[in-house]
Structures are given as structure tokens and as C-alpha cells.
Scaffold this motif. Structure first.
Motif, PDB file in Angstrom:
ATOM      1  N   ARG A 126      -8.127   6.333   1.910  1.00 11.22           N
ATOM      2  CA  ARG A 126      -6.692   5.453   1.284  1.00 11.22           C
ATOM      3  C   ARG A 126      -7.479   3.770   3.110  1.00 11.22           C
ATOM      4  O   ARG A 126      -6.598   2.763   2.416  1.00 11.22           O
ATOM      5  CB  ARG A 126      -5.694   5.616   1.054  1.00 11.22           C
ATOM      6  CG  ARG A 126      -4.500   4.657   1.913  1.00 11.22           C
ATOM      7  CD  ARG A 126      -3.333   5.749   2.281  1.00 11.22           C
ATOM      8  NE  ARG A 126      -1.602   4.535   2.277  1.00 11.22           N
ATOM      9  CZ  ARG A 126      -1.944   3.452   2.868  1.00 11.22           C
ATOM     10  NH1 ARG A 126      -1.997   3.803   4.140  1.00 11.22           N
ATOM     11  NH2 ARG A 126      -0.300   3.157   3.335  1.00 11.22           N
ATOM     12  N   CYS A 146       0.987  -0.915  -0.314  1.00 12.37           N
ATOM     13  CA  CYS A 146       0.192  -0.049   0.091  1.00 12.37           C
ATOM     14  C   CYS A 146       0.846   1.285  -0.556  1.00 12.37           C
ATOM     15  O   CYS A 146       1.424   2.054   0.898  1.00 12.37           O
ATOM     16  CB  CYS A 146      -1.139   0.180   1.012  1.00 12.37           C
ATOM     17  SG  CYS A 146      -2.092  -1.465   1.615  1.00 12.37           S
ATOM     18  N   SER A 167     -10.565   1.543   1.965  1.00  9.54           N
ATOM     19  CA  SER A 167      -9.436   0.771   1.273  1.00  9.54           C
ATOM     20  C   SER A 167      -8.844  -0.164   1.998  1.00  9.54           C
ATOM     21  O   SER A 167      -9.212  -1.683   1.478  1.00  9.54           O
ATOM     22  CB  SER A 167      -9.200   0.936  -0.111  1.00  9.54           C
ATOM     23  OG  SER A 167      -9.849   3.109  -0.630  1.00  9.54           O
ATOM     24  N   PHE A 170      -6.753   4.436  -5.226  1.00 12.35           N
ATOM     25  CA  PHE A 170      -7.619   4.732  -4.601  1.00 12.35           C
ATOM     26  C   PHE A 170      -8.385   4.944  -5.445  1.00 12.35           C
ATOM     27  O   PHE A 170      -7.964   6.328  -5.403  1.00 12.35           O
ATOM     28  CB  PHE A 170      -7.207   4.538  -2.808  1.00 12.35           C
ATOM     29  CG  PHE A 170      -5.997   3.488  -2.287  1.00 12.35           C
ATOM     30  CD1 PHE A 170      -6.718   2.085  -2.332  1.00 12.35           C
ATOM     31  CD2 PHE A 170      -5.018   4.289  -2.458  1.00 12.35           C
ATOM     32  CE1 PHE A 170      -5.000   1.657  -1.209  1.00 12.35           C
ATOM     33  CE2 PHE A 170      -3.855   3.329  -1.557  1.00 12.35           C
ATOM     34  CZ  PHE A 170      -4.216   1.877  -1.009  1.00 12.35           C
ATOM     35  N   THR A 224      -1.640   6.984  -2.976  1.00 13.91           N
ATOM     36  CA  THR A 224      -2.567   6.653  -2.989  1.00 13.91           C
ATOM     37  C   THR A 224      -2.873   5.750  -3.662  1.00 13.91           C
ATOM     38  O   THR A 224      -3.905   5.670  -4.926  1.00 13.91           O
ATOM     39  CB  THR A 224      -1.986   8.431  -4.658  1.00 13.91           C
ATOM     40  OG1 THR A 224      -1.124   7.439  -5.495  1.00 13.91           O
ATOM     41  CG2 THR A 224      -1.843   8.880  -4.161  1.00 13.91           C
ATOM     42  N   HIS A 225      -2.047   4.295  -3.874  1.00 14.51           N
ATOM     43  CA  HIS A 225      -2.508   2.798  -4.425  1.00 14.51           C
ATOM     44  C   HIS A 225      -1.637   2.087  -4.249  1.00 14.51           C
ATOM     45  O   HIS A 225      -1.588   2.262  -3.410  1.00 14.51           O
ATOM     46  CB  HIS A 225      -2.072   3.263  -6.378  1.00 14.51           C
ATOM     47  CG  HIS A 225      -0.566   3.026  -5.660  1.00 14.51           C
ATOM     48  ND1 HIS A 225       0.154   4.242  -6.620  1.00 14.51           N
ATOM     49  CD2 HIS A 225       0.176   2.573  -7.050  1.00 14.51           C
ATOM     50  CE1 HIS A 225       1.707   4.047  -5.986  1.00 14.51           C
ATOM     51  NE2 HIS A 225       1.193   2.580  -6.264  1.00 14.51           N
TER      52      HIS A 225
END
Length: 157
Positions: free
Chosen positions: A128, A78, A131, A124, A81-82
Motif C-alpha cells: 500500500r 486511500c 503504491s 493495491f 486494500t485499495h
């Protein structure tokens, strides 16, 4: 409540932190005991707020997650942003990654036609931490990232 209430065991482990949290709310032990009896809904709210605070801290620091099932292993890293993912799938139906033997089989067959490997990236689209919490709700757990790093280094070389 944004996440989920901590379990009794988790509250027991975090007893000192919860006491400090209550102190910041100007609630001492006697008042807490009275709240539980006389205003249980307020006590419930305090438990929920504390749970969310703990989850927020844990999720903010989360970097690696793993999720094992009978024929799949999902590995996540993680970022802000993604999330990067590596998914390993056994094409041999009898394989069970939930057993020691299954993991040994994976080690022996990692780069053979018996293992399908997919690498992905997902941005995401929502918060974040929410998620990451969703992945945990689906069975993922926090890890040190050792397996992700090992496989990723082989893929990248």
C-alpha cells in the motif's frame, strides 16, 4: 532504500526527530560529526534509514491525495486494500487547472459537458505505502480530502 531520501529542508525541519533517531542508534553529536567525515557511507546509510522511517509513517497515515495538471485533476482516497479515484478532465483545451482562474472555471462548469468525470477503484497489487509513494513521485500531494469529499458526496446523492 525503500522510498527516497528526505531533502535538506526536510531534514532541517525534522532536526529534533533525527537527533532522537541517532540517539536510539547510540550516536551522539560528536560521533555523528566524526561519522560524516570518517565513514560517509555509514552516515549516508543512517540518513537513508531515517528517511524511510519518516516516509513509512507519513504514508501509513495518508488518506487523501490530489494531483493537478493543466487539464486534469486526480483525486484519491486511500484505504487499506485499495484506492478510490475521481478524475476530472476539461474538454476545453484552454483551461488551466494550475491557475486560480482555471479552478474558478472548474467551479462554474463542474457539472456541464465541459468536464468529463470518471470514478474508479484500484486494488493495491503491491505494498500500500509503495503504491501511494508512487503517486507522490508522479506529482500527487497529501491533502485534507475536502475536494474529494465534496465531489464524492454530489456523485453519491
Amino acid at each position: 532504500m525503500k522510498y527516497a531520501r528526505l531533502t535538506k529542508e526536510q531534514f532541517d525541519e525534522l532536526h529534533a526527530e533525527f537527533a532522537s533517531f541517532l540517539a536510539t542508534q547510540a550516536i551522539d553529536k560528536a560521533e555523528w560529526d566524526a561519522l560524516k567525515v570518517n565513514k560517509p557511507e555509514v552516515a549516508e546509510q543512517e540518513l537513508d534509514v531515517f528517511s524511510d522511517l519518516i516516509w513509512e509513517g507519513v504514508l501509513s497515515r495518508a488518506e487523501f491525495l490530489e494531483h493537478f495538471s493543466k487539464n486534469h485533476i486526480f483525486l484519491f482516497q486511500c484505504f487499506e486494500t485499495h484506492v478510490q479515484s475521481i478524475v476530472l478532465k476539461s474538454v476545453v483545451a484552454e483551461t488551466d487547472f494550475l491557475t486560480k482562474e482555471g479552478l474558478q472555471w472548474l467551479s462554474d462548469n463542474m457539472f456541464t459537458e465541459n468536464i468529463e468525470m470518471k470514478v474508479g477503484k484500484k486494488v493495491f497489487t503491491e505494498d500500500r505505502n509503495a503504491s501511494i509513494f508512487e503517486l507522490i513521485q508522479q506529482g500527487a500531494f497529501l491533502s485534507d480530502g475536502q475536494l474529494f469529499k465534496q465531489i464524492n458526496s454530489i456523485i453519491e446523492s
